[in-house]
Scaffold this active site. Structure first.
Site, mmCIF file in Angstrom:
data_model
loop_
_atom_site.group_PDB
_atom_site.id
_atom_site.type_symbol
_atom_site.label_atom_id
_atom_site.label_comp_id
_atom_site.label_asym_id
_atom_site.label_seq_id
_atom_site.Cartn_x
_atom_site.Cartn_y
_atom_site.Cartn_z
ATOM 1 N N LEU A 1 7.687 56.993 49.468
ATOM 2 C CA LEU A 1 7.209 55.615 49.413
ATOM 3 C C LEU A 1 5.687 55.618 49.446
ATOM 4 O O LEU A 1 5.073 56.509 50.039
ATOM 5 C CB LEU A 1 7.736 54.802 50.606
ATOM 6 C CG LEU A 1 9.249 54.597 50.716
ATOM 7 C CD1 LEU A 1 9.588 53.900 52.034
ATOM 8 C CD2 LEU A 1 9.784 53.795 49.536
ATOM 9 N N ASP A 2 5.085 54.601 48.839
ATOM 10 C CA ASP A 2 3.634 54.437 48.929
ATOM 11 C C ASP A 2 3.212 54.320 50.388
ATOM 12 O O ASP A 2 3.996 53.907 51.245
ATOM 13 C CB ASP A 2 3.197 53.169 48.189
ATOM 14 C CG ASP A 2 3.329 53.282 46.682
ATOM 15 O OD1 ASP A 2 3.453 54.416 46.189
ATOM 16 O OD2 ASP A 2 3.314 52.231 46.013
ATOM 17 N N LYS A 3 1.964 54.641 50.660
ATOM 18 C CA LYS A 3 1.458 54.628 52.027
ATOM 19 C C LYS A 3 1.693 53.287 52.722
ATOM 20 O O LYS A 3 2.117 53.242 53.883
ATOM 21 C CB LYS A 3 -0.043 54.950 52.025
ATOM 22 C CG LYS A 3 -0.666 55.025 53.410
ATOM 23 C CD LYS A 3 -2.114 55.477 53.344
ATOM 24 C CE LYS A 3 -2.713 55.601 54.746
ATOM 25 N NZ LYS A 3 -4.103 56.113 54.708
ATOM 26 N N ASP A 4 1.437 52.169 52.039
ATOM 27 C CA ASP A 4 1.558 50.857 52.673
ATOM 28 C C ASP A 4 2.931 50.229 52.488
ATOM 29 O O ASP A 4 3.133 49.064 52.861
ATOM 30 C CB ASP A 4 0.484 49.911 52.151
ATOM 31 C CG ASP A 4 -0.873 50.200 52.788
ATOM 32 O OD1 ASP A 4 -0.895 50.774 53.889
ATOM 33 O OD2 ASP A 4 -1.902 49.867 52.174
ATOM 34 N N THR A 5 3.875 50.966 51.932
ATOM 35 C CA THR A 5 5.257 50.495 51.840
ATOM 36 C C THR A 5 6.046 51.054 53.018
ATOM 37 O O THR A 5 5.958 52.246 53.317
ATOM 38 C CB THR A 5 5.907 50.947 50.514
ATOM 39 O OG1 THR A 5 5.161 50.428 49.411
ATOM 40 C CG2 THR A 5 7.347 50.470 50.418
#
Length: 298
Positions: free
Chosen positions: A133-137
Site C-alpha cells: 500500500l502507498d505510505k499514506d494509505t
C-alpha cells in the site's frame, strides 16, 4: 502443520510428476524447489519420492518448512495483526508508514515491524509482503509466514483470487451510484511521483460504489475494487472523474487533510492448502476523515 512440516493432499486435473506439480501447480520457484530436493525431507505418502514419476491424485505430500534468517532489521512497532494462521498473517497498516524499507538505512517500515513480530514469536522466515500500500494509505496487508505459502499467495494474487476492497472519501457529491472506470494509466513526465491518464499507459480498471454521502462536508464515501493493480490507480481514477480523494493534494484535492483518505478495508484470501476462504476487515483508523464523521456502522 507443525513448526517444520507442511502436509496436504494432491489435487490435480491432469497427471504431473512431483517436480512438475510443485513448480507448475503449487507455484514454487526454481531456487526453493532445489532447496526442497536437497533437504531430502520431502515425502509422498510417507515415503521418499521419485521426483520424475507420475504423482497420483489424492496422494499426501509432506514438505519441510525450511528455516530462514530474518531478511530485515527487527523493530517493535506494535503492529496490529487482524488475522493469523500457520501460513500467513494480515496486518492493519497505519497511514504514514511505508510497507517496506525504501533504502537500507530505513528500519521503521511495516515490514520491519513484522520482522520483530516474527522474531518474538519464533517464526524463522524472511518477511514477504504479498502486496503493498502507498505510505499514506491505511489498511489490510497480507504477509506470508514461510516460503511455500509465499509462492502460492503470489500466484493467487496474480490470478486475481486474492480480493481487495477499499474505502475512499472523495470530494464532492457523486451523482452516479456505481460504475466502472476503464482508463489506462501512465507516468507523468513532468512529475516523477505522479501518474496520469494516458492512452499509451497500462490498462487500469476500477469498480466503484457510493456507500454514504456527507453533504455538510461535501464528501462521498465510496467502496472500490480493482481488476488491475497500477500505482496510484484509485487516486488517479477518482481524480479523473472530478472527485479526488479527500486530502490528496497530488491529484487535485481542494480540501486539506493530514493524509489522503484511502483505506484497504476488506481482504479475501483463499487458504493456500484447504478449500477455506478467509475474509478479514481492517478497522478504519482515526484520522481517515474529518473527526466529526462516524464510520463505525460500516
Amino acid at each position: 502443520m507443525n513448526n517444520h512440516t507442511l502436509k496436504f493432499v494432491v489435487k490435480q486435473q491432469k497427471p504431473h510428476s512431483l517436480q512438475s506439480y510443485l513448480k507448475e501447480i503449487i507455484g514454487i520457484p526454481k531456487g526453493l524447489l532445489h532447496d526442497l530436493r536437497m533437504s531430502k525431507q520431502v515425502l509422498v505418502n510417507g515415503d521418499t519420492p521419485n521426483w520424475t514419476s507420475q504423482l497420483q491424485d489424492g496422494a499426501e505430500l509432506s514438505l519441510p518448512i525450511l528455516a530462514e534468517e530474518l531478511s530485515l532489521p527487527a523493530m517493535d512497532l506494535e503492529i496490529e495483526v487482524v488475522y493469523e494462521n500457520d501460513h500467513f498473517m494480515i496486518v492493519n497498516k497505519d497511514a504514514g508508514i511505508d510497507t517496506h524499507p525504501s533504502s537500507e538505512n530505513v528500519s521503521n517500515s511495516l515490514a520491519n515491524g513484522v520482522a520483530h513480530y516474527f522474531h518474538v514469536n519464533g517464526i524463522h522466515s524472511k518477511v514477504r509482503h504479498i502486496h503493498r500500500l502507498d505510505k499514506d494509505t491505511s489498511g489490510a496487508i497480507l504477509f506470508a509466514k514461510h516460503a511455500i505459502s509465499g509462492a502460492i499467495l503470489d500466484r493467487l494474487l496474480e490470478e486475481r483470487k486474492v480480493k481487495r476492497t477499499y474505502l475512499a472519501l472523495v470530494e464532492g457529491d457523486m451523482q452516479t451510484k456505481s460504475g466502472i472506470v476503464d482508463k489506462a494509466i501512465g507516468k507523468d513526465r513532468h512529475h516523477s511521483s505522479r501518474r496520469r491518464i494516458s492512452p499509451n499507459g497500462q490498462k487500469a480498471v476500477t469498480h466503484y460504489k457510493v456507500i454514504k454521502k456527507f453533504p455538510n462536508e461535501g464528501l462521498t464515501l465510496v467502496e472500490l475494487t480493482l481488476d488491475t493493480g497500477r500505482t496510484h490507480q484509485i487516486r488517479v481514477h477518482m481524480s479523473s472523474l472530478g472527485h479526488p480523494l479527500y486530502g490528496d493534494k497530488l491529484y487535485g484535492a481542494k480540501k486539506r487533510h493530514i493524509r489522503h483518505s484511502l483505506h484497504a478495508w476488506k481482504l479475501v484470501v483463499p487458504h493456500p492448502f484447504t478449500d477455506e476462504t478467509i475474509k478479514v476487515y481492517a478497522p478504519i483508523p482515526n484520522g481517515f476523515g474529518p473527526t466529526n464523521l462516524n464510520f463505525e456502522e460500516l
